[in-house]
Design a protein around this motif. Structure first.
Motif, PDB file in Angstrom:
ATOM      1  N   ILE A   1      12.222  -6.307   3.976  1.00 35.02           N
ATOM      2  CA  ILE A   1      10.799  -5.975   3.865  1.00 35.02           C
ATOM      3  C   ILE A   1      10.042  -7.280   3.625  1.00 35.02           C
ATOM      4  O   ILE A   1      10.193  -7.908   2.566  1.00 35.02           O
ATOM      5  CB  ILE A   1      10.534  -5.005   2.696  1.00 35.02           C
ATOM      6  N   ARG A   2       9.262  -7.702   4.580  1.00 34.38           N
ATOM      7  CA  ARG A   2       8.569  -8.986   4.465  1.00 34.38           C
ATOM      8  C   ARG A   2       7.261  -8.833   3.689  1.00 34.38           C
ATOM      9  O   ARG A   2       6.570  -7.833   3.798  1.00 34.38           O
ATOM     10  CB  ARG A   2       8.301  -9.572   5.858  1.00 34.38           C
ATOM     11  N   HIS A   3       6.984  -9.847   2.893  1.00 31.63           N
ATOM     12  CA  HIS A   3       5.788  -9.891   2.044  1.00 31.63           C
ATOM     13  C   HIS A   3       5.652  -8.606   1.235  1.00 31.63           C
ATOM     14  O   HIS A   3       4.594  -7.967   1.200  1.00 31.63           O
ATOM     15  CB  HIS A   3       4.542 -10.145   2.891  1.00 31.63           C
ATOM     16  N   ALA A   4       6.746  -8.268   0.561  1.00 33.77           N
ATOM     17  CA  ALA A   4       6.754  -7.060  -0.277  1.00 33.77           C
ATOM     18  C   ALA A   4       5.773  -7.173  -1.432  1.00 33.77           C
ATOM     19  O   ALA A   4       5.345  -6.152  -1.980  1.00 33.77           O
ATOM     20  CB  ALA A   4       8.163  -6.807  -0.803  1.00 33.77           C
ATOM     21  N   GLU A   5       5.402  -8.394  -1.792  1.00 34.15           N
ATOM     22  CA  GLU A   5       4.457  -8.575  -2.904  1.00 34.15           C
ATOM     23  C   GLU A   5       3.064  -8.059  -2.557  1.00 34.15           C
ATOM     24  O   GLU A   5       2.242  -7.820  -3.461  1.00 34.15           O
ATOM     25  CB  GLU A   5       4.395 -10.050  -3.306  1.00 34.15           C
ATOM     26  N   LYS A   6       2.782  -7.872  -1.272  1.00 35.78           N
ATOM     27  CA  LYS A   6       1.469  -7.394  -0.836  1.00 35.78           C
ATOM     28  C   LYS A   6       1.420  -5.872  -0.679  1.00 35.78           C
ATOM     29  O   LYS A   6       0.356  -5.327  -0.365  1.00 35.78           O
ATOM     30  CB  LYS A   6       1.081  -8.049   0.487  1.00 35.78           C
ATOM     31  N   LEU A   7       2.550  -5.205  -0.884  1.00 33.51           N
ATOM     32  CA  LEU A   7       2.633  -3.777  -0.620  1.00 33.51           C
ATOM     33  C   LEU A   7       2.519  -2.948  -1.895  1.00 33.51           C
ATOM     34  O   LEU A   7       3.028  -3.329  -2.942  1.00 33.51           O
ATOM     35  CB  LEU A   7       3.964  -3.453   0.072  1.00 33.51           C
ATOM     36  N   SER A   8       1.869  -1.805  -1.759  1.00 35.72           N
ATOM     37  CA  SER A   8       1.828  -0.839  -2.864  1.00 35.72           C
ATOM     38  C   SER A   8       3.160  -0.108  -2.921  1.00 35.72           C
ATOM     39  O   SER A   8       4.015  -0.259  -2.031  1.00 35.72           O
ATOM     40  CB  SER A   8       0.701   0.165  -2.632  1.00 35.72           C
ATOM     41  N   LEU A   9       3.361   0.698  -3.947  1.00 38.27           N
ATOM     42  CA  LEU A   9       4.583   1.478  -4.067  1.00 38.27           C
ATOM     43  C   LEU A   9       4.769   2.372  -2.845  1.00 38.27           C
ATOM     44  O   LEU A   9       5.879   2.473  -2.291  1.00 38.27           O
ATOM     45  CB  LEU A   9       4.543   2.326  -5.339  1.00 38.27           C
ATOM     46  N   LEU A  10       3.694   3.021  -2.406  1.00 40.71           N
ATOM     47  CA  LEU A  10       3.776   3.908  -1.254  1.00 40.71           C
ATOM     48  C   LEU A  10       4.121   3.135   0.020  1.00 40.71           C
ATOM     49  O   LEU A  10       4.980   3.559   0.809  1.00 40.71           O
ATOM     50  CB  LEU A  10       2.449   4.646  -1.066  1.00 40.71           C
ATOM     51  N   GLU A  11       3.480   1.996   0.240  1.00 37.64           N
ATOM     52  CA  GLU A  11       3.757   1.184   1.429  1.00 37.64           C
ATOM     53  C   GLU A  11       5.187   0.657   1.415  1.00 37.64           C
ATOM     54  O   GLU A  11       5.856   0.601   2.459  1.00 37.64           O
ATOM     55  CB  GLU A  11       2.760   0.031   1.505  1.00 37.64           C
ATOM     56  N   LEU A  12       5.642   0.271   0.237  1.00 34.35           N
ATOM     57  CA  LEU A  12       7.001  -0.230   0.096  1.00 34.35           C
ATOM     58  C   LEU A  12       8.017   0.861   0.419  1.00 34.35           C
ATOM     59  O   LEU A  12       8.986   0.641   1.159  1.00 34.35           O
ATOM     60  CB  LEU A  12       7.218  -0.752  -1.325  1.00 34.35           C
ATOM     61  N   ALA A  13       7.763   2.074  -0.118  1.00 29.24           N
ATOM     62  CA  ALA A  13       8.662   3.201   0.144  1.00 29.24           C
ATOM     63  C   ALA A  13       8.702   3.537   1.630  1.00 29.24           C
ATOM     64  O   ALA A  13       9.776   3.793   2.193  1.00 29.24           O
ATOM     65  CB  ALA A  13       8.214   4.413  -0.668  1.00 29.24           C
ATOM     66  N   ARG A  14       7.547   3.538   2.272  1.00 28.80           N
ATOM     67  CA  ARG A  14       7.491   3.852   3.707  1.00 28.80           C
ATOM     68  C   ARG A  14       8.263   2.813   4.523  1.00 28.80           C
ATOM     69  O   ARG A  14       9.010   3.148   5.456  1.00 28.80           O
ATOM     70  CB  ARG A  14       6.032   3.912   4.156  1.00 28.80           C
ATOM     71  N   GLY A  15       8.098   1.549   4.165  1.00 27.81           N
ATOM     72  CA  GLY A  15       8.806   0.487   4.877  1.00 27.81           C
ATOM     73  C   GLY A  15      10.308   0.554   4.676  1.00 27.81           C
ATOM     74  O   GLY A  15      11.082   0.362   5.622  1.00 27.81           O
ATOM     75  N   LEU A  16      10.749   0.832   3.455  1.00 28.97           N
ATOM     76  CA  LEU A  16      12.179   0.922   3.171  1.00 28.97           C
ATOM     77  C   LEU A  16      12.836   2.048   3.960  1.00 28.97           C
ATOM     78  O   LEU A  16      13.928   1.890   4.518  1.00 28.97           O
ATOM     79  CB  LEU A  16      12.405   1.131   1.671  1.00 28.97           C
ATOM     80  N   LYS A  17      12.182   3.178   4.022  1.00 20.02           N
ATOM     81  CA  LYS A  17      12.757   4.331   4.733  1.00 20.02           C
ATOM     82  C   LYS A  17      12.801   4.088   6.233  1.00 20.02           C
ATOM     83  O   LYS A  17      13.763   4.460   6.907  1.00 20.02           O
ATOM     84  CB  LYS A  17      11.961   5.590   4.389  1.00 20.02           C
ATOM     85  N   SER A  18      11.772   3.438   6.763  1.00 20.85           N
ATOM     86  CA  SER A  18      11.749   3.145   8.187  1.00 20.85           C
ATOM     87  C   SER A  18      12.885   2.194   8.566  1.00 20.85           C
ATOM     88  O   SER A  18      13.600   2.414   9.555  1.00 20.85           O
ATOM     89  CB  SER A  18      10.402   2.531   8.577  1.00 20.85           C
ATOM     90  N   LEU A  19      13.076   1.147   7.766  1.00 19.72           N
ATOM     91  CA  LEU A  19      14.135   0.191   8.051  1.00 19.72           C
ATOM     92  C   LEU A  19      15.515   0.829   7.920  1.00 19.72           C
ATOM     93  O   LEU A  19      16.410   0.579   8.745  1.00 19.72           O
ATOM     94  CB  LEU A  19      14.030  -1.012   7.106  1.00 19.72           C
ATOM     95  N   ALA A  20      15.693   1.662   6.889  1.00 22.12           N
ATOM     96  CA  ALA A  20      16.991   2.305   6.680  1.00 22.12           C
ATOM     97  C   ALA A  20      17.335   3.236   7.838  1.00 22.12           C
ATOM     98  O   ALA A  20      18.479   3.266   8.318  1.00 22.12           O
ATOM     99  CB  ALA A  20      16.991   3.073   5.359  1.00 22.12           C
ATOM    100  N   GLN A  21      16.361   3.987   8.304  1.00 18.48           N
ATOM    101  CA  GLN A  21      16.597   4.908   9.423  1.00 18.48           C
ATOM    102  C   GLN A  21      16.961   4.156  10.691  1.00 18.48           C
ATOM    103  O   GLN A  21      17.887   4.534  11.422  1.00 18.48           O
ATOM    104  CB  GLN A  21      15.352   5.774   9.647  1.00 18.48           C
TER     105      GLN A  21
END
Length: 413
Positions: free
Chosen positions: A294-314
């Motif tokens: 997840i790039r530039h995770a410091e700029k993401l909210s909890l919701l954005e981070l969760a969405r990105g993690l699930k997309s990458l995992a899938q």
């Protein structure tokens, strides 16, 4: 006219791919769209389909050999067609194939003796140099079998194998055979593909860094109570399910921004400290382990981070990740909680300075003042590179993660 199948480029950063398995042999008929081979690069593995109907006229690249993208790996045509090698690979691809072919011969042709080379004049590939340094082998002692005496990765691997096979003075030399009782057979599986990449990277990590692991437990009773209602609301409104792992990832990102020394890498005798967080999250697959980033995770909210993690995992589980999506992480999180594991010792993902191992939440009786209460405790294991930072700042970082997890409302804000 024969149709050429080439090694595809699986990502912008891909420099080499390998045919891990041929599902067809020369002379076999194939149909357009039929799976012909399995290929891999770094930690990506995928199937490759026949581009046309016909038969396999020629397999150019054997299984287990790495070649640059764009290299012809086989040719498909009609049964009466002759193979014409006019459409050859790019010059650099040819050199790469020739180099690998020479290295694959059991008894390589005589090459210049190490003693005939002047010190400091050894030609060696960057990967081979790194392997030799990690194994503590003087490159001047390695005979190169590549073009113009260049030392290849295979040359270093043979040198390492000879070093490992050398008998100890205290042990009588002799053939080594796997133990077997009662005539039972031993199954042997060649190490290749993702498994080989992981084996090489993990061994290099242990050899090339000073790793130490710290452990503690965070009281996540409040987090567990918060996660359930928040997750239900978020899922209804945004179609994203918030998990404990998402909160942990958010806590790690916030802690890395507070303790930037942990957000570092040891590269070429220099400590590189990053002002951004590219968070790697380990994902287990049937045939290995990948670490999407997840790039530039410091700029993401909890919701954005969760969405990105699930997309990458899938996409990781479906084999759709590009190699560039698994590179450049500055810190990694690996979670074995689903397997009931508590504390464990994660191995660094080089060249990163830290990796956090997450265990299973355990309901435990805990003294709160004079009372015994049921609390949910989360085991955390932090492995760090002692060359980059010492135990005290690493412990402070781990304690900051614990504080964030024990005050979960700050993770939502």
């Amino acid at each position: 006219m024969a149709v050429e199948m080439v090694m595809p480029k699986l990502g912008m950063a891909m420099k080499e791919g390998m045919v891990s398995n041929w599902r067809k042999e020369a002379g076999d008929p194939v149909s357009k769209g039929e799976i012909v081979a399995d290929i891999n690069s770094e930690k990506i593995e995928m199937e490759i389909e026949a581009p046309a109907d016909g038969i396999i006229l020629e397999i150019v690249v054997p299984a287990g050999q790495g070649v640059p993208p764009g290299t012809v790996i086989c040719r498909i045509g009609s049964p009466d067609e002759q193979v014409i090698g006019a459409a050859a690979a790019a010059p650099e691809a040819k050199a790469h194939i020739a180099e690998a072919a020479v290295a694959a011969v059991a008894e390589p042709a005589p090459s210049p003796s190490p003693a005939l080379r002047k010190k400091g004049e050894s030609k060696i590939s960057p990967v081979a140099r790194k392997m030799a340094e990690a194994a503590g082998i003087d490159i001047e002692s390695i005979a190169g079998t590549g073009p113009q005496g260049r030392i290849t990765k295979e040359d270093v691997e043979r040198a390492i194998a000879k070093l490992s096979a050398a008998p100890s003075p205290a042990v009588e030399s002799g053939p080594v055979t796997p133990p077997a009782a009662g005539g039972e057979q031993v199954e042997q599986t060649p190490v290749s593909g993702i498994r080989k990449v992981i084996a090489t990277r993990m061994l290099d990590s242990m050899r090339s860094s000073a790793q130490l692991t710290l452990t503690l437990k965070a009281d996540v009773t409040g987090l567990v109570a918060l996660q359930k209602p928040v997750s239900e609301t978020v899922q209804k409104q945004y179609d994203v399910k918030l998990t404990i792992t998402d909160f942990i990832a958010r806590a790690v990102v916030l802690s890395l921004m507070q303790h930037k020394q942990m957000n570092s890498a040891y590269i070429d005798e220099r400590i590189h400290t990053f002002g951004y967080v590219h968070l790697g999250m380990a994902v287990a697959l049937d045939n290995g382990l990948v670490v999407p980033v997840i790039r530039h995770a410091e700029k993401l909210s909890l919701l954005e981070l969760a969405r990105g993690l699930k997309s990458l995992a899938q996409r990781a589980r479906s084999g759709q990740l590009g190699s560039e999506e698994m590179q450049g992480s500055t810190f990694t999180v690996t979670n074995l909680g689903a397997y009931g594991i508590e504390h464990f010792t994660p191995i660094l993902n080089p060249p990163e300075a830290g990796i956090l191992g997450v265990g299973a939440v355990q309901d435990t009786p805990v003294f709160i003042g004079e009372e015994v209460q049921r609390r949910s405790l989360l085991p955390l294991s932090l492995t760090f590179d002692h060359r980059v930072l010492d135990g005290a700042p690493a412990a402070e970082f781990l304690r900051t993660i614990k504080q964030h997890l024990e005050d979960p409302y700050r993770l939502v804000l």
